[in-house]
Motif scaffolding. Structure first.
Motif, short mmCIF file in Angstrom:
data_model
loop_
_atom_site.label_atom_id
_atom_site.label_comp_id
_atom_site.label_asym_id
_atom_site.label_seq_id
_atom_site.Cartn_x
_atom_site.Cartn_y
_atom_site.Cartn_z
N TRP A 197 0.84 6.54 -6.91
CA TRP A 197 -0.29 7.58 -7.07
C TRP A 197 -0.18 8.82 -6.47
O TRP A 197 -0.82 9.31 -5.57
CB TRP A 197 -1.66 6.91 -6.93
CG TRP A 197 -1.86 5.71 -7.84
CD1 TRP A 197 -1.79 4.47 -7.79
CD2 TRP A 197 -2.47 6.06 -9.05
NE1 TRP A 197 -2.23 4.00 -8.98
CE2 TRP A 197 -2.67 4.96 -9.76
CE3 TRP A 197 -2.80 7.32 -9.77
CZ2 TRP A 197 -3.07 4.81 -10.88
CZ3 TRP A 197 -3.30 7.20 -11.01
CH2 TRP A 197 -3.48 6.00 -11.73
N GLN A 208 0.86 -1.13 0.18
CA GLN A 208 -0.01 0.15 -0.07
C GLN A 208 0.90 1.42 0.03
O GLN A 208 0.72 2.18 -0.87
CB GLN A 208 -0.85 0.06 1.27
CG GLN A 208 -2.06 1.25 1.28
CD GLN A 208 -2.77 1.30 2.40
OE1 GLN A 208 -2.24 1.18 3.47
NE2 GLN A 208 -4.16 1.59 2.21
N LYS A 209 1.98 1.26 0.97
CA LYS A 209 2.86 2.41 1.03
C LYS A 209 3.53 2.65 -0.63
O LYS A 209 3.43 3.92 -1.12
CB LYS A 209 4.07 1.93 1.79
CG LYS A 209 4.94 3.07 1.77
CD LYS A 209 6.13 3.01 2.89
CE LYS A 209 7.02 4.17 2.94
NZ LYS A 209 8.23 3.95 3.95
N TYR A 265 2.05 1.84 -3.30
CA TYR A 265 1.04 2.11 -4.28
C TYR A 265 0.75 3.84 -4.04
O TYR A 265 0.55 4.37 -5.08
CB TYR A 265 -0.10 1.34 -3.86
CG TYR A 265 -1.56 1.54 -4.42
CD1 TYR A 265 -1.85 1.27 -5.75
CD2 TYR A 265 -2.61 2.53 -3.96
CE1 TYR A 265 -3.02 1.75 -6.47
CE2 TYR A 265 -3.80 2.84 -4.49
CZ TYR A 265 -3.98 2.43 -5.61
OH TYR A 265 -5.05 2.73 -6.41
N LYS A 266 0.64 4.26 -2.72
CA LYS A 266 0.49 5.52 -2.49
C LYS A 266 1.44 6.35 -2.97
O LYS A 266 1.34 7.59 -3.43
CB LYS A 266 0.17 5.56 -1.25
CG LYS A 266 -1.07 5.19 -0.50
CD LYS A 266 -1.14 5.42 0.95
CE LYS A 266 -2.73 5.07 1.35
NZ LYS A 266 -2.99 5.41 2.75
N ASN A 267 2.78 5.83 -2.95
CA ASN A 267 3.68 6.63 -3.58
C ASN A 267 3.89 6.88 -5.12
O ASN A 267 4.14 7.97 -5.63
CB ASN A 267 5.34 5.99 -3.16
CG ASN A 267 5.57 6.02 -1.69
OD1 ASN A 267 5.21 7.09 -1.20
ND2 ASN A 267 6.41 5.23 -1.43
#
Length: 208
Positions: free
Chosen positions: A55, A48-49, A51-53
């Motif tokens: 997006w 998730q980390k 992914y957030k980086n």
């Protein structure tokens, strides 16, 4: 088995904003380091980390301009990646699908049919294959399928976010088997290209 069950449980995935159908969108292909004892939760937290980086606000903004969200970009990228392995063609292929989505035309993407059939050996998608009743059959159901059919590389997602607009509605693999495609704006031109490719398949005894 426990690890896999966790990663496919909607209850486990809900806090991350994904379902068992869309979770592949969070798993960006890259090299990651984990201890072999890492729990499913630690695995998902790290993914998730990443992914957030990826997006960033800029990428989300580009997706919004195209009236897509990150998950939809991923789904479209997964189809485009299956259509072409050529990096310089990914955006062009995605553009065809974007054009179809805008006018309400079915995507009619062969890779989604192959995914629905779960038959990776198929090299030719025939009309009988497109009759399968599956939400992943983009010949039968309009719009994007419910989830990705592959784990799209970041460059494919970038190609979609930055694709150059064009007016093509069709494409077909080139008859020279180079991996590139012939693009067309009209169905008639597309059928000319399709017949060339079908002829090449027949000459090479590729019937299935």
């Amino acid at each position: 088995v426990g690890f896999l069950n966790y990663l496919t449980s909607n209850d486990s995935l809900k806090p991350y904003g994904f379902t068992s159908t869309t979770i592949p969108c969070m798993l960006l292909p890259n090299t990651y380091e984990f201890y072999w004892t890492a729990s499913p939760k630690k695995f998902l937290n790290k993914m998730q980390k990443a992914y957030k980086n990826y997006w960033t606000e800029e990428r989300v903004s580009k997706a919004n301009v195209q009236k897509l969200n990150p998950i939809q970009v991923c789904i479209l990228a997964s189809i485009s990646q299956k259509e072409t392995a050529k990096k310089d063609e990914a955006g062009k292929v995605a553009g065809v699908y974007m054009n179809r989505l805008r006018i309400g035309m079915a995507l009619q993407a062969d890779p989604t049919v192959k995914f629905a059939l779960q038959d990776k050996s198929l090299k030719r998608i025939r009309s009988k294959h497109t009759q399968i009743d599956s939400p992943y059959n983009t010949y039968k159901y309009p719009g994007l399928p419910p989830g990705p059919i592959d784990l799209p590389q970041a460059y494919v997602q970038n190609a979609i976010l930055n694709y150059k607009a064009h007016k093509y509605l069709y494409f077909c693999a080139k008859e020279d088997f180079s991996g590139y495609h012939n693009f067309a704006k009209s169905y008639d031109t597309h059928m000319i290209n399709a017949r060339k490719y079908q002829k090449a398949l027949n000459e090479n005894k590729i019937y299935r």
